[in-house]
Enzyme design. Structure first.
Site, PDB file in Angstrom:
ATOM      1  N   CYS A   1       0.805  -1.219   0.000  1.00 20.43           N
ATOM      2  CA  CYS A   1       0.000   0.000   0.000  1.00 20.43           C
ATOM      3  C   CYS A   1       0.840   1.274   0.000  1.00 20.43           C
ATOM      4  CB  CYS A   1      -0.887   0.055   1.238  1.00 20.43           C
ATOM      5  SG  CYS A   1      -1.866  -1.396   1.502  1.00 20.43           S
TER       6      CYS A   1
ATOM      7  N   ARG B   1       4.790   0.474  -6.065  1.00 19.70           N
ATOM      8  CA  ARG B   1       4.781  -0.359  -4.863  1.00 19.70           C
ATOM      9  C   ARG B   1       3.867  -1.581  -5.025  1.00 19.70           C
ATOM     10  NH1 ARG B   1       6.721   2.140  -0.282  1.00 19.70           N
ATOM     11  NH2 ARG B   1       5.296   1.005   1.072  1.00 19.70           N
TER      12      ARG B   1
ATOM     13  N   TRP C   1      -3.032  -2.607  -1.441  1.00 21.69           N
ATOM     14  CA  TRP C   1      -2.666  -3.972  -1.844  1.00 21.69           C
ATOM     15  C   TRP C   1      -3.394  -4.874  -0.849  1.00 21.69           C
ATOM     16  CZ3 TRP C   1      -0.182  -8.359   0.045  1.00 21.69           C
ATOM     17  CH2 TRP C   1       0.331  -9.245  -0.912  1.00 21.69           C
TER      18      TRP C   1
ATOM     19  N   ASN D   1      -1.405   1.369   5.864  1.00 18.03           N
ATOM     20  CA  ASN D   1      -0.545   0.385   5.206  1.00 18.03           C
ATOM     21  C   ASN D   1      -0.092  -0.580   6.296  1.00 18.03           C
ATOM     22  OD1 ASN D   1       1.495  -1.010   3.920  1.00 18.03           O
ATOM     23  ND2 ASN D   1       2.873   0.745   3.691  1.00 18.03           N
ATOM     24  N   GLY D   2      -0.352  -1.873   6.129  1.00 17.35           N
ATOM     25  CA  GLY D   2       0.057  -2.845   7.154  1.00 17.35           C
ATOM     26  C   GLY D   2      -1.097  -3.746   7.539  1.00 17.35           C
TER      27      GLY D   2
ATOM     28  N   GLU E   1      17.437 -16.595 -10.777  1.00 18.64           N
ATOM     29  CA  GLU E   1      17.032 -15.207 -10.991  1.00 18.64           C
ATOM     30  C   GLU E   1      16.391 -15.038 -12.370  1.00 18.64           C
ATOM     31  OE1 GLU E   1      16.543 -12.758  -9.245  1.00 18.64           O
ATOM     32  OE2 GLU E   1      16.649 -10.990 -10.530  1.00 18.64           O
TER      33      GLU E   1
ATOM     34  N   LYS F   1      12.569 -13.720 -12.983  1.00 19.00           N
ATOM     35  CA  LYS F   1      12.231 -12.557 -13.819  1.00 19.00           C
ATOM     36  C   LYS F   1      11.123 -12.912 -14.807  1.00 19.00           C
ATOM     37  CE  LYS F   1      13.531 -10.037 -11.987  1.00 19.00           C
ATOM     38  NZ  LYS F   1      14.326 -10.048 -10.795  1.00 19.00           N
TER      39      LYS F   1
ATOM     40  N   GLU G   1       7.713 -13.446 -12.912  1.00 16.89           N
ATOM     41  CA  GLU G   1       7.155 -12.225 -12.348  1.00 16.89           C
ATOM     42  C   GLU G   1       6.416 -11.362 -13.353  1.00 16.89           C
ATOM     43  OE1 GLU G   1       9.469  -9.988  -8.967  1.00 16.89           O
ATOM     44  OE2 GLU G   1      10.821 -10.466 -10.598  1.00 16.89           O
TER      45      GLU G   1
ATOM     46  N   HIS H   1      18.125 -35.442 -12.209  1.00 15.15           N
ATOM     47  CA  HIS H   1      17.443 -36.002 -11.030  1.00 15.15           C
ATOM     48  C   HIS H   1      15.948 -35.680 -11.035  1.00 15.15           C
ATOM     49  CE1 HIS H   1      21.228 -37.240  -9.308  1.00 15.15           C
ATOM     50  NE2 HIS H   1      21.712 -36.034  -9.563  1.00 15.15           N
TER      51      HIS H   1
ATOM     52  N   LYS I   1       6.406  -3.859  -4.746  1.00 11.48           N
ATOM     53  CA  LYS I   1       7.840  -3.581  -4.751  1.00 11.48           C
ATOM     54  C   LYS I   1       8.459  -3.800  -3.372  1.00 11.48           C
ATOM     55  CE  LYS I   1      11.680  -2.302  -6.645  1.00 11.48           C
ATOM     56  NZ  LYS I   1      12.342  -3.330  -7.467  1.00 11.48           N
TER      57      LYS I   1
HETATM   58  C1  AGP Z   1      12.397  -9.196  -7.391  1.00 12.43           C
HETATM   59  O1  AGP Z   1      12.246  -9.059  -8.755  1.00 12.43           O
HETATM   60  C2  AGP Z   1      11.179  -9.249  -6.635  1.00 12.43           C
HETATM   61  N1  AGP Z   1      10.242  -8.263  -6.978  1.00 12.43           N
HETATM   62  C3  AGP Z   1      11.257  -9.654  -5.185  1.00 12.43           C
HETATM   63  O2  AGP Z   1      11.585 -11.003  -5.199  1.00 12.43           O
HETATM   64  C4  AGP Z   1      12.199  -8.896  -4.235  1.00 12.43           C
HETATM   65  O3  AGP Z   1      13.525  -9.142  -4.584  1.00 12.43           O
HETATM   66  C5  AGP Z   1      11.914  -9.334  -2.789  1.00 12.43           C
HETATM   67  O4  AGP Z   1      10.612  -9.001  -2.456  1.00 12.43           O
HETATM   68  C6  AGP Z   1      12.886  -8.747  -1.797  1.00 12.43           C
HETATM   69  O5  AGP Z   1      12.796  -7.368  -1.774  1.00 12.43           O
HETATM   70  P1  AGP Z   1      13.893  -6.481  -1.058  1.00 12.43           P
HETATM   71  O6  AGP Z   1      15.163  -6.698  -1.791  1.00 12.43           O
HETATM   72  O7  AGP Z   1      13.380  -5.084  -1.197  1.00 12.43           O
HETATM   73  O8  AGP Z   1      13.977  -6.941   0.359  1.00 12.43           O
END
Ligand code: AGP
Length: 615
Positions: A2, A27, A75, A101-102, A488, A492, A495, A511, A610
């Site tokens: 949020c 965010r 959110w 937010n929270g 990674e 990507k 996501e 395996h 984010k």
């Molecule tokens: C990465 O592309 C993601 N959006 C997510 O995995 C992110 O890396 C994770 O939430 C950790 O965030 P931070 O590095 O701000 O702690």
């Protein structure tokens, strides 16, 4: 997650708030809303969807006049994303309005108590419970809004950043934070409230970051009042001068922030080692490490805690620290670590990695480690973030704002700073010879221009993307230093394009995952000339024998893999421990182009946020 924006002053609150909400879109959110006080009435407009939807709805729904108001991007946690659950929420009397937010964890018991006192609830949210609790206290104890908020927050369990407005006292907004960020922009006769400083960057650079457990009353034409939620004691606010500028948070000619951030990597990496790596002198210096060198040198082991992409950077660091400094390293998901009663020694060094510096699981893991006596070192990008404040020492990556939800430059700069720390430690413990140490510094110094060169694969990445954009599954394989890069790369793709993808150490394929390979399965293989090249080539042969489609990331000039793969993307040669920084570039571009071709919102993928400030 949020986003919160508020304004009180002499400008039109509507445009400040809506533009601020747009800045916080990165965010991650699913609905948006605003409350504006027009001098007589407190008007609220809210909607499921984007800030653009709110903009068009509210202009026909409520007057947009007035110089005080609060706005929110939600959110969803409690209750589905819909108009009713969107913030702001009114109290039963209609006098108070809140954004939050929270999560209020004990909201259900508070709700039951309020129901017994005839309060009605229209939404499924914990936030509506909180605003009515504040109202109940204000009425029954006959106290002002600030005091009522303070009493109410002492009855809640959970995390929050809130802003509350009372139409019977329209010259103030009450804000508070615990576990979710809140910044106050201090202008001339005006205040801005936001989840981070980006919404008010063009109005003021003077910022007060509330600390956990603090609340503030921002009043028109008056001084800022900050105090502790626990006991009401006064806190003298520390006003910081922001080092950010508007250019850094704008797209600067790119279609998406993600693409801009991919292309910013050469500069971001330079900024990460600026002033810390003196190549000619053969020195690495970092105050956070140097001041605590004995702790690092005497570490029984290094424990790395992080989530998502930052966890992947931690995995790369595991290989680097063990190779350079010969110290045992364990890498943990913060979300698991915090709940599994881990064995932590006082002579452990914990490195917490977080781009945002606000990730709730990483914060909780840090608190746990500190409680058990360990020294915690933070690697964050966002300056002044919560994690940078609660850790014992740390180092910023200085990558500049990362706004695309999918981390790109955060990852490569995290690897860069962790490499510098490992080098510093290896030098201090004598585990690396001076000549090897110097060769790493020289090569690191060349990395930004090699990233620049790697970025030239963009057209090829686009071509490969066009061939595989319609697949439903993908495999990513890598070995050694590049196993985390495979993870990674897969993250990507998942996501931002919503294609199912898995990363594996290449040798693990036999395996299990090998069963998935047929002529429909694209397999992205990181096959660098260094390290376990021959072994990876054998893995590629195994994929080929089963008709899998091979897209290989290879070292420039490679011939062998070229012969086997359906497509190759070349990257410059470098020392093996530094290959993850280069190998990740084509994978970022591939994901970007696939998502773009599928018409996905690259910067704001569905369901993601984010900074993940709730569990
Ligand atoms: C990465 O592309 C993601 N959006 C997510 O995995 C992110 O890396 C994770 O939430 C950790 O965030 P931070 O590095 O701000 O702690």
């Amino acid at each position: 997650m949020c986003g919160i924006v508020g304004y009180i002053g002499h400008r039109e609150a509507y445009s400040v708030i809506v533009q601020g909400l747009e800045r916080l879109e990165y965010r991650g959110y699913d609905s948006a809303g605003i409350a504006l006080y027009d001098g007589t009435n407190l008007n609220v407009s809210k909607t499921k969807g984007k800030v653009a939807d709110l903009r068009s709805k509210l202009e026909t729904e409520i007057p947009t006049i007035g110089s005080v108001g609060i706005g929110h991007t939600r959110w969803a946690t409690h209750g589905v994303p819909n108009d009713v659950n969107s913030h702001p929420h009114f109290s039963n009397s209609g006098n108070l309005v809140i954004i939050h937010n929270g999560i209020i964890e004990n909201y259900d018991s508070l709700r039951q108590e309020l129901l017994q006192r005839d309060y009605k609830f229209t939404s499924d949210t914990d936030t509506e419970v909180l605003v009515n609790l504040i109202e109940d206290i204000k009425k029954n104890e006959d106290v002002k809004l600030g005091k009522a908020v303070q009493i109410a927050l002492n009855q809640t369990i959970g995390a929050y950043a809130i802003a509350v407005f009372d139409k019977s006292k329209p010259d103030e907004i009450v804000v508070a934070r615990l576990g979710s960020p809140l910044a106050i922009g201090v202008g001339k006769d005006e205040f801005f409230i936001a989840s981070d400083a980006t919404p008010f960057l063009e109005y003021t650079k003077k910022t007060v970051y509330l600390k956990d457990g603090e609340m503030a009353i921002v009043r028109r034409n008056k001084k800022l009042k900050v105090f502790k939620i626990e006991d009401n004691s006064i806190v003298v606010p520390y006003v910081e001068e922001l080092q950010l500028n508007l250019e850094q948070i704008e797209k600067g000619g790119y279609d998406y922030f993600m693409l801009k951030e991919i292309y910013e990597q050469p500069q971001a990496i330079k900024d990460t080692f600026r002033g810390r790596m003196l190549v000619k002198e053969g020195i690495v210096k970092m105050a956070g490490v140097d001041d605590n060198l004995e702790k690092f040198k005497n570490a029984r082991r290094i424990l790395i805690i992080a989530c998502g992409t930052s966890w992947h950077a931690g995995l790369v660091a595991e290989y680097i620290f063990e190779e350079f400094a010969r110290v045992p390293v364990e890498v943990e998901y913060a979300s698991e670590f915090r709940y599994r009663n881990p064995v932590i020694y006082e002579d452990d060094v914990i490195i917490a990695i977080s781009q945002s510096g606000e990730t709730a699981d990483t914060m909780a893991a840090i608190k746990l480690a500190k409680k058990q006596g360990a020294f915690v070192f933070g690697v964050c990008n966002v300056v002044g973030s919560s994690i940078s404040r609660i850790t014992d020492a740390g180092a910023y990556t200085h990558a500049g704002p990362e706004i695309g939800v999918a981390s790109t430059k955060a990852f490569t700069t995290q690897i860069t700073i962790l490499t510098l720390i490992a080098l510093r430690l290896a030098q201090a413990t004598g585990k690396m010879s001076n000549s090897v140490f110097r060769s790493y510094l020289q090569e690191l110094d060349r990395i930004p221009s090699k990233v620049e060169e790697a970025l030239k694969c963009n057209e090829k990445a686009e071509l490969v993307a066009s061939k595989y954009k319609d697949v439903s599954n993908a495999l990513y394989l890598g070995r050694g230093y590049n196993f985390p890069v495979a993870l990674e790369g897969a993250l990507k793709l998942k996501e931002i394009s919503y294609i199912h993808a898995e990363g594996y150490p290449a040798a693990e394929m036999k395996h299990g995952p090998i069963a998935l390979i047929d002529d429909q399965m694209p397999v992205f293989v990181i096959a660098m000339k260094k390290g376990h090249y021959e072994k990876v080539v054998s893995n590629i042969e195994e994929i080929k024998a089963r008709s899998g489609k091979i897209i290989a990331i290879v070292t420039k000039g490679d011939k062998e893999v070229k012969r086997l793969a359906d497509h190759v993307i070349e990257i410059p040669e470098t020392l093996e421990p530094l290959t993850p920084i280069l190998a990740t570039i084509p994978l970022q571009l591939l994901s970007y182009h696939i998502a773009l071709m599928l018409g996905k919102n690259v910067d704001q993928p569905r369901n993601l946020a984010k900074s993940v400030t709730v569990e």
